[in-house]
Scaffold this motif. Sequence first.
Motif, mmCIF file in Angstrom:
data_model
loop_
_atom_site.group_PDB
_atom_site.id
_atom_site.type_symbol
_atom_site.label_atom_id
_atom_site.label_comp_id
_atom_site.label_asym_id
_atom_site.label_seq_id
_atom_site.Cartn_x
_atom_site.Cartn_y
_atom_site.Cartn_z
ATOM 1 N N ILE A 140 -3.095 7.911 5.370
ATOM 2 C CA ILE A 140 -3.679 7.891 6.717
ATOM 3 C C ILE A 140 -4.457 6.590 6.948
ATOM 4 N N LEU A 141 -5.205 6.143 5.945
ATOM 5 C CA LEU A 141 -5.920 4.872 6.061
ATOM 6 C C LEU A 141 -4.939 3.704 6.204
ATOM 7 N N LEU A 189 0.830 -1.213 0.000
ATOM 8 C CA LEU A 189 0.000 0.000 0.000
ATOM 9 C C LEU A 189 0.858 1.255 0.000
ATOM 10 N N ILE A 190 1.971 1.210 0.746
ATOM 11 C CA ILE A 190 2.875 2.359 0.762
ATOM 12 C C ILE A 190 3.434 2.609 -0.633
ATOM 13 N N SER A 191 3.911 1.541 -1.280
ATOM 14 C CA SER A 191 4.463 1.684 -2.627
ATOM 15 C C SER A 191 3.411 2.174 -3.611
ATOM 16 N N PHE A 231 1.219 8.531 9.246
ATOM 17 C CA PHE A 231 0.280 9.592 9.628
ATOM 18 C C PHE A 231 0.811 10.977 9.226
ATOM 19 N N LEU A 232 2.073 11.238 9.555
ATOM 20 C CA LEU A 232 2.648 12.548 9.234
ATOM 21 C C LEU A 232 2.709 12.784 7.728
ATOM 22 N N SER A 233 3.128 11.769 6.983
ATOM 23 C CA SER A 233 3.227 11.920 5.532
ATOM 24 C C SER A 233 1.851 12.140 4.913
ATOM 25 N N GLY A 234 0.854 11.444 5.435
ATOM 26 C CA GLY A 234 -0.501 11.645 4.929
ATOM 27 C C GLY A 234 -0.965 13.085 5.103
#
Length: 391
Positions: free
Chosen positions: A172-173, A17-19, A79-82
């Motif tokens: 965030i999800l 999901l990150i990728s 969270f921060l990156s979102g």
Amino acid sequence: MRQTAVNKLHIFMVMFLISLVMSIQSPIFTPYAAKLGASSVLIGIMLSIASFTNLTGNLIAGPLSDRFGKKVFIIISLFLSGILFIFHALVSSTMNLFVLRALNGFSLAFLVPSGLALLSGYAKNSHQQGKNMAINGILGTSASIIAPLIGGKLGATIGYANTYLIIGGSLILTAIYATSFIKETQHTVVVKGNQSNRLSFLNILQMPQLQVVFVTGFALMYIHGVIIYEVPYLTVEKGLSTATTGQLFSFMGIGTFLSLSLLFINRFNPIKRIMFGLFGMNMVVFIILQGLLSLPVSLFLVGFFFGIIMPAIATALTDSVSNNGYGRAFGVMSAIYSLGMITSSFITGVIRDFISPYFIAFTIGMLALTLIGYSRFQTKTSSPFQAPIEY
């Protein structure tokens, strides 16, 4: 299915999901920055500053994740990156975008070394390490195939700002999912050679077998950085749509997917795989420089050799350090990657009007290959990589 396999599956899912989410922005950042008035030099600086703050964060993330655990830094970073990506959608000037890019680079620095170190804890030997990294690479590559298509299509239909809103919300999800399902565990890993219980950054940098890996990582990311810069810039110079550049990145992803699917390759010596992959990538860069093949075919080959190198790098690294030093080792490796991107983005932005960035990439790649070959020749009788991989 055993609980360990289930836990590992959740890690794979989070990494996928990150990728997926992060790759959505690859075809839209450059045209978005250009739309806000950024010059090619400023865009190069933006990409460089993100890599610089990422490098700084990598060096901090390694020891902290070894000490306090990997999961907490994965969740906080997501969270921060979102939130920061959501703010990308609200910028009104290039300066705002510059600041957000820098902050986001630092935030994301905790993600990759923590995630890879967490995944490495689920392997009992070198062969499993290679297999885990290859599977993770396959999932990440699958994401990189479809994500640029999604990002390019979204950028062309709903606009760049709305696309960044989607990216931020998705991260965030993903953080919420990771909070619920990610678990940490550690197994004893078969390591070649005697390693101290506590490895410092200096210890890691002084290890001859890892110096070969670091040189490769820098050259690889320099070449990758040139492509990441140059391909999206086609939307600015030639008036192509972001959907078209997304398709071009997908060709690279397909090549990587193919090479990662060849799981039998993990049985070969990682340093030999590194040298083979780097040589192949250098030849493809030369082909792009001379225009001998179409860009989609060339990018497919770049992706293929990229997929050969990345799992080999991870395996060589985990073969050389004990599991309680994974965080530091992957932190240094991620910092080297960032350094390659910093150098590549800045130099490309400055020189592209005078000399082909692909020529510089080819020169750096061949120089790295020469250094690796010389180092291997010098340490032939003592290198732990001369012996077959133990299973």
